[in-house]
Structure formats: structure tokens, C-alpha cells
Scaffold this motif. Structure first.
Motif, short mmCIF file in Angstrom:
data_model
loop_
_atom_site.label_atom_id
_atom_site.label_comp_id
_atom_site.label_asym_id
_atom_site.label_seq_id
_atom_site.Cartn_x
_atom_site.Cartn_y
_atom_site.Cartn_z
N MET A 31 -15.37 20.92 38.75
CA MET A 31 -14.94 20.53 40.09
C MET A 31 -16.13 20.33 41.02
SD MET A 31 -11.38 22.64 40.73
CE MET A 31 -12.06 24.26 40.40
N ALA A 32 -17.12 21.21 40.92
CA ALA A 32 -18.32 21.07 41.75
C ALA A 32 -19.06 19.77 41.44
CB ALA A 32 -19.25 22.27 41.55
N ALA A 33 -19.14 19.43 40.17
CA ALA A 33 -19.81 18.18 39.77
C ALA A 33 -19.03 16.96 40.26
CB ALA A 33 -19.97 18.14 38.25
N ILE A 34 -17.71 17.00 40.16
CA ILE A 34 -16.88 15.89 40.63
C ILE A 34 -17.03 15.75 42.14
CG2 ILE A 34 -14.48 15.18 41.02
CD1 ILE A 34 -13.90 16.20 38.14
N ILE A 35 -17.05 16.85 42.86
CA ILE A 35 -17.23 16.79 44.32
C ILE A 35 -18.56 16.15 44.67
CG2 ILE A 35 -17.64 18.25 46.36
CD1 ILE A 35 -15.35 20.07 45.27
N GLN A 36 -19.61 16.45 43.95
CA GLN A 36 -20.92 15.84 44.21
C GLN A 36 -20.87 14.33 43.99
OE1 GLN A 36 -23.78 16.97 45.67
NE2 GLN A 36 -22.35 18.62 46.12
N VAL A 37 -20.26 13.92 42.89
CA VAL A 37 -20.19 12.49 42.57
C VAL A 37 -19.28 11.77 43.55
CG1 VAL A 37 -19.39 10.82 40.85
CG2 VAL A 37 -20.77 12.78 40.14
N GLU A 38 -18.13 12.35 43.85
CA GLU A 38 -17.13 11.67 44.67
C GLU A 38 -17.51 11.57 46.15
OE1 GLU A 38 -14.67 9.94 43.76
OE2 GLU A 38 -14.06 10.65 41.80
N SER A 39 -18.04 12.66 46.71
CA SER A 39 -18.23 12.69 48.17
C SER A 39 -19.56 13.28 48.61
CB SER A 39 -17.11 13.49 48.81
OG SER A 39 -17.23 14.86 48.43
N GLN A 50 -8.82 6.69 49.33
CA GLN A 50 -9.33 7.92 48.73
C GLN A 50 -9.98 8.76 49.81
OE1 GLN A 50 -11.83 7.03 45.31
NE2 GLN A 50 -10.85 5.02 45.18
N CYS A 51 -9.62 10.04 49.86
CA CYS A 51 -10.13 10.90 50.93
C CYS A 51 -10.51 12.28 50.42
CB CYS A 51 -9.05 11.08 52.00
SG CYS A 51 -8.54 9.57 52.81
N GLY A 52 -11.39 12.90 51.18
CA GLY A 52 -11.75 14.29 50.95
C GLY A 52 -12.85 14.47 49.94
N PRO A 53 -13.16 15.73 49.65
CA PRO A 53 -14.29 16.04 48.77
C PRO A 53 -14.12 15.52 47.34
CG PRO A 53 -13.01 18.01 49.23
CD PRO A 53 -12.49 16.93 50.12
N MET A 54 -12.85 15.41 46.88
CA MET A 54 -12.61 14.94 45.52
C MET A 54 -12.01 13.54 45.51
SD MET A 54 -11.47 18.43 43.58
CE MET A 54 -12.07 17.96 41.96
N ASP A 81 -4.08 17.52 53.24
CA ASP A 81 -4.62 18.52 52.32
C ASP A 81 -5.79 17.99 51.50
OD1 ASP A 81 -2.83 20.49 53.10
OD2 ASP A 81 -1.38 20.01 51.52
N ARG A 82 -5.89 16.66 51.42
CA ARG A 82 -6.99 16.05 50.65
C ARG A 82 -8.36 16.38 51.26
NH1 ARG A 82 -5.44 9.89 50.57
NH2 ARG A 82 -5.11 10.35 52.75
N PHE A 83 -8.39 16.72 52.54
CA PHE A 83 -9.66 17.02 53.22
C PHE A 83 -10.08 18.48 53.05
CE2 PHE A 83 -7.94 13.31 55.42
CZ PHE A 83 -9.01 12.45 55.31
N SER A 84 -9.23 19.29 52.49
CA SER A 84 -9.53 20.70 52.24
C SER A 84 -10.13 20.85 50.85
CB SER A 84 -8.25 21.52 52.34
OG SER A 84 -8.40 22.78 51.73
N VAL A 85 -11.30 21.48 50.78
CA VAL A 85 -11.92 21.71 49.47
C VAL A 85 -11.00 22.57 48.61
CG1 VAL A 85 -13.88 22.78 48.27
CG2 VAL A 85 -14.28 21.46 50.35
N ALA A 86 -10.47 23.64 49.19
CA ALA A 86 -9.61 24.55 48.43
C ALA A 86 -8.35 23.85 47.92
CB ALA A 86 -9.23 25.76 49.28
N LYS A 87 -7.69 23.08 48.76
CA LYS A 87 -6.45 22.41 48.35
C LYS A 87 -6.74 21.26 47.39
CE LYS A 87 -3.55 24.17 51.83
NZ LYS A 87 -2.35 24.02 52.60
N SER A 88 -7.88 20.60 47.55
CA SER A 88 -8.27 19.55 46.60
C SER A 88 -8.47 20.17 45.22
CB SER A 88 -9.56 18.87 47.06
OG SER A 88 -9.34 18.13 48.22
N LYS A 89 -9.12 21.32 45.17
CA LYS A 89 -9.31 22.01 43.90
C LYS A 89 -7.98 22.44 43.30
CE LYS A 89 -14.01 23.72 44.56
NZ LYS A 89 -14.86 24.94 44.68
#
Length: 134
Positions: A31-39, A50-54, A81-89
């Protein structure tokens, strides 16, 4: 790095009464790697729908809510909820539990980019980018 990726790809199993039981998968590095690539770690990133960290789409939110409904849960996700790291995960984990019960890391990464019926060819660059952060 390769051995770390391979460890992630194989859920650990224990023997109990002759039956293998899968342990809970640690998806945090993926998830951390996807977050880096995505946003690049930005929780308020936007790219089209497409929105948020993921970079979650409205279709993904609907899919999560359909899974929750099928599982008789009253919980539902909203577009915000897409903008929340926790809810995206949480949504990522829900999708993996439903579409990837084998906990296959490669499948998780490729399907996050290309959907459940992804093409290896069309997800190769994305897969390599995510792997580079693992």
C-alpha cells in the motif's frame, strides 16, 4: 529486494491438524508503494475521476460498497473517503480480500492499475514502478 517481494507474495502458513491455515497478510509495504506511485503521498491528489492517495475511482467505491452489501455489512464508503489514507487503505484491503484471497502481491499491484481482468502487458510499467518502492 527480490526476496522481500517474494516473502510478500507468499502468505505464511502454519500446520494445524494437517491443514494449512493462511496467516493475515501484511499489505502495508504494498500500500505504501502504491501510494508513492499513485499520488507521491499526497492525500488530496486528483487526476480526472481518480482521487486521493491511492487514486480511487467512483467505480472502485461502488465495488467496495457492493462487496460490503454482499457481506451483509451496513458500512458504506463515500466519494470523500477516497481522500483519507486510512479509508483508502481499508478499500484496498477489502478489494484484496474479495478479488485476491490468495494474497498474490503481483495480482494486487496489477489489478489496482488495470482492474480485476488486467493485462500483464498494459500493467507492466506500473508493476515495475510499484516494485521499485518495495
Amino acid at each position: 529486494m527480490i526476496s522481500f517481494v517474494m516473502m510478500l507474495a507468499m502468505p505464511a502458513a502454519t500446520q494445524a491438524g494437517g491443514k494449512a491455515k493462511a496467516r493475515k497478510m501484511n499489505w502495508e509495504p504494498v500500500m505504501a508503494a502504491i501510494i508513492q506511485v499513485e499520488s507521491n503521498g499526497k492525500s488530496h491528489a486528483k487526476n480526472g475521476n481518480q482521487c486521493g492517495p491511492m487514486q480511487i475511482t467512483p467505480i472502485m467505491v461502488r465495488e467496495c460498497n457492493n462487496i460490503l452489501k454482499e457481506r451483509n455489512s451496513t458500512k458504506r464508503y463515500t466519494m470523500s473517503d477516497r481522500f483519507s489514507v486510512a479509508k483508502s487503505k481499508e478499500m484496498f484491503l477489502l478489494i484484496q480480500s474479495y478479488h485476491n484471497p490468495q494474497n498474490d502481491v503481483e495480482k494486487a499491484i496489477r489489478s489496482w492499475n488495470g482492474g480485476p481482468k488486467y493485462s500483464v502487458k498494459h500493467t507492466q510499467k506500473y508493476y515495475e514502478k510499484v516494485k521499485s518502492f518495495l
